[in-house]
Design a protein around this motif. Structure first.
Motif, PDB file in Angstrom:
ATOM      1  N   LYS A 148       0.830  -1.192   0.000  1.00 17.42           N
ATOM      2  CA  LYS A 148       0.000   0.000   0.000  1.00 17.42           C
ATOM      3  C   LYS A 148       0.873   1.255   0.000  1.00 17.42           C
ATOM      4  CE  LYS A 148      -3.867  -2.354   0.432  1.00 17.42           C
ATOM      5  NZ  LYS A 148      -4.874  -2.401  -0.645  1.00 17.42           N
ATOM      6  N   PHE A 149       0.317   2.354  -0.500  1.00 23.01           N
ATOM      7  CA  PHE A 149       1.055   3.606  -0.597  1.00 23.01           C
ATOM      8  C   PHE A 149       0.617   4.578   0.495  1.00 23.01           C
ATOM      9  CE2 PHE A 149       1.274   1.880  -4.921  1.00 23.01           C
ATOM     10  CZ  PHE A 149       2.646   1.928  -5.120  1.00 23.01           C
ATOM     11  N   PHE A 180      -4.559   7.056  -0.795  1.00 19.85           N
ATOM     12  CA  PHE A 180      -3.427   6.644   0.031  1.00 19.85           C
ATOM     13  C   PHE A 180      -3.973   5.881   1.241  1.00 19.85           C
ATOM     14  CE2 PHE A 180      -1.480  10.125  -2.317  1.00 19.85           C
ATOM     15  CZ  PHE A 180      -0.176   9.686  -2.513  1.00 19.85           C
ATOM     16  N   GLU A 181      -3.274   4.807   1.617  1.00 15.98           N
ATOM     17  CA  GLU A 181      -3.733   4.050   2.784  1.00 15.98           C
ATOM     18  C   GLU A 181      -3.539   4.838   4.067  1.00 15.98           C
ATOM     19  OE1 GLU A 181      -3.451  -0.455   4.446  1.00 15.98           O
ATOM     20  OE2 GLU A 181      -1.534   0.579   4.254  1.00 15.98           O
ATOM     21  N   LYS A 201     -11.731   9.476   7.772  1.00 16.93           N
ATOM     22  CA  LYS A 201     -12.567   8.314   8.106  1.00 16.93           C
ATOM     23  C   LYS A 201     -11.821   6.990   7.992  1.00 16.93           C
ATOM     24  CE  LYS A 201     -16.871  10.559   6.666  1.00 16.93           C
ATOM     25  NZ  LYS A 201     -18.029  10.520   5.730  1.00 16.93           N
ATOM     26  N   THR A 202     -10.996   6.865   6.971  1.00 21.82           N
ATOM     27  CA  THR A 202     -10.305   5.591   6.725  1.00 21.82           C
ATOM     28  C   THR A 202      -8.787   5.705   6.780  1.00 21.82           C
ATOM     29  OG1 THR A 202     -10.281   5.969   4.322  1.00 21.82           O
ATOM     30  CG2 THR A 202     -12.191   4.813   5.241  1.00 21.82           C
ATOM     31  N   LEU A 203      -8.259   6.908   6.734  1.00 17.28           N
ATOM     32  CA  LEU A 203      -6.821   7.121   6.673  1.00 17.28           C
ATOM     33  C   LEU A 203      -6.133   6.556   7.914  1.00 17.28           C
ATOM     34  CD1 LEU A 203      -4.922   8.720   4.655  1.00 17.28           C
ATOM     35  CD2 LEU A 203      -4.903  10.526   6.400  1.00 17.28           C
ATOM     36  N   LYS A 204      -5.022   5.842   7.697  1.00 19.84           N
ATOM     37  CA  LYS A 204      -4.249   5.286   8.805  1.00 19.84           C
ATOM     38  C   LYS A 204      -3.069   6.210   9.130  1.00 19.84           C
ATOM     39  CE  LYS A 204      -5.479   0.473   7.922  1.00 19.84           C
ATOM     40  NZ  LYS A 204      -4.958  -0.905   7.686  1.00 19.84           N
ATOM     41  N   PHE A 205      -2.485   5.986  10.308  1.00 15.08           N
ATOM     42  CA  PHE A 205      -1.418   6.843  10.800  1.00 15.08           C
ATOM     43  C   PHE A 205      -0.263   5.996  11.332  1.00 15.08           C
ATOM     44  CE2 PHE A 205      -5.492   8.948  11.318  1.00 15.08           C
ATOM     45  CZ  PHE A 205      -5.276  10.168  10.686  1.00 15.08           C
ATOM     46  N   LEU A 206       0.945   6.394  10.982  1.00 10.30           N
ATOM     47  CA  LEU A 206       2.167   5.779  11.498  1.00 10.30           C
ATOM     48  C   LEU A 206       3.136   6.895  11.845  1.00 10.30           C
ATOM     49  CD1 LEU A 206       4.237   3.431  11.963  1.00 10.30           C
ATOM     50  CD2 LEU A 206       4.813   3.657   9.525  1.00 10.30           C
ATOM     51  N   ASN A 207       3.595   6.937  13.099  1.00  9.07           N
ATOM     52  CA  ASN A 207       4.575   7.953  13.453  1.00  9.07           C
ATOM     53  C   ASN A 207       5.986   7.428  13.206  1.00  9.07           C
ATOM     54  OD1 ASN A 207       3.482   6.444  15.812  1.00  9.07           O
ATOM     55  ND2 ASN A 207       5.386   7.148  16.710  1.00  9.07           N
ATOM     56  N   GLY A 231      -9.469   4.617  16.564  1.00  9.51           N
ATOM     57  CA  GLY A 231     -10.020   3.293  16.316  1.00  9.51           C
ATOM     58  C   GLY A 231      -8.878   2.337  16.021  1.00  9.51           C
ATOM     59  N   ASP A 232      -8.991   1.620  14.912  1.00  7.51           N
ATOM     60  CA  ASP A 232      -7.931   0.670  14.561  1.00  7.51           C
ATOM     61  C   ASP A 232      -7.051   1.224  13.443  1.00  7.51           C
ATOM     62  OD1 ASP A 232      -9.736   0.566  12.512  1.00  7.51           O
ATOM     63  OD2 ASP A 232      -9.902  -1.620  12.459  1.00  7.51           O
ATOM     64  N   ARG A 233      -6.886   2.542  13.379  1.00  6.32           N
ATOM     65  CA  ARG A 233      -6.167   3.178  12.272  1.00  6.32           C
ATOM     66  C   ARG A 233      -4.764   3.637  12.630  1.00  6.32           C
ATOM     67  NH1 ARG A 233      -8.975   7.953  10.015  1.00  6.32           N
ATOM     68  NH2 ARG A 233     -10.286   8.200  11.856  1.00  6.32           N
TER      69      ARG A 233
END
Length: 287
Positions: free
Chosen positions: A2-3, A27-28, A77-83, A108-110
């Motif tokens: 995923k991008f 974008f994921e 709503k759907t965008l995920k996060f990574l620090n 949530g689970d994002r």
């Protein structure tokens, strides 16, 4: 694979627009960096640039990541996060656990937690934390934080942290994947024991060496490669390189931050950043 889009070194007022645009483009997720301060003069070697120097200016924005993630999760709503990456041993496990769990529950689970042990001794000295034991402390901190995140009574008697029965509420509503950054053997082994590894921006030849090593360390830990997250960026996003990354097991390919030709934090306008994301999405996501 995923991008993702890196949104580090961005003026704070641009973040909501860029995050929602990334979601609309498919974008994921987005990656978000952190730095506590920027010294007027840099003394330590910086491992994440070709010239070993930092890539930003004293005035470049570095928002507190958990406030940032909690806020952006409310406008998407759907965008995920990574620090990329939270320097955990600069903190104490209780404050860190509370901040992270609050943001995680808002998301949530994002959310994926990206953990690093840091590189700048002077920054550790500034906040009164030991730079030399940071790896071992990180391992113990993660153990403590996982206990706190259950939301149940927990006690602990470790080398660095000891506490009587206590409870941190609320606990995590969703399982939080823990991804570790760093290129040293201890960092790669620490990643293999957890849920994923976070790289930086790499030449393809480096990826060819790092991924087999990670797979071997993962097997040494008795854990399956399937489901293990691998996030990194490339200097050359050629179709051949992207295909090879898929073959090697990269699961998250993130576009590096908006930088100028010298690799420094960009002075691009907001409109230019939006168009740049659109061009990438048209070329790689909407094919």
């Amino acid at each position: 694979m995923k991008f993702w889009q890196c949104l580090s070194m961005i003026d704070m007022d641009e973040l909501p627009t860029l995050a929602t645009h990334a979601e609309d483009l498919g974008f994921e997720g987005v990656t978000l960096g952190e730095h506590l301060i920027t010294f007027a003069e840099q003394y330590e070697h910086y491992d994440y640039s070709k010239n070993s120097l930092i890539r930003w200016y004293p005035e470049t924005h570095w928002p507190e990541p958990w406030v940032e993630i909690g806020a952006l999760s409310q406008v998407t709503k759907t965008l995920k996060f990574l620090n990329t990456l939270y320097v955990l041993p600069m903190r104490d496990p209780f404050q860190a656990a509370k901040l992270i769990s609050t943001a995680a529950n808002l998301c949530g689970d994002r959310l994926l937690l990206g953990v690093g042990i840091g590189w700048q001794k002077s920054e550790f000295e500034l906040v009164g934390q030991n730079f030399h034991d940071r790896g071992k402390r990180t391992d113990e901190m993660l153990t403590v934080m996982k206990m706190l995140w259950t939301g149940d009574n927990a006690s602990f008697d470790g080398e660095y942290y000891q506490f009587p029965p206590l409870q941190m509420s609320p606990g995590l509503k969703h399982r939080l994947p823990i991804c570790i950054g760093g290129f040293s053997e201890p960092a790669l082994r620490r990643a293999a024991r957890n849920d994923g590894w976070v790289g930086a921006q790499h030449e393809m030849k480096d990826v060819e060496q790092l991924l087999p090593t990670l797979k071997r360390f993962r097997a040494d830990s008795g854990l399956p490669w399937e489901g293990f997250e691998v996030a990194l960026a490339l200097y050359d996003n050629s179709p051949a390189n992207l295909e090879r990354c898929k073959e090697l097991g990269v699961t998250m390919l993130y576009r590096e931050a908006f930088c100028d030709k010298n690799g420094m934090a960009s002075t691009m306008t907001l409109d230019e950043k939006l168009r740049d994301m659109e061009h990438f999405a048209k070329q790689f996501i909407h094919t």
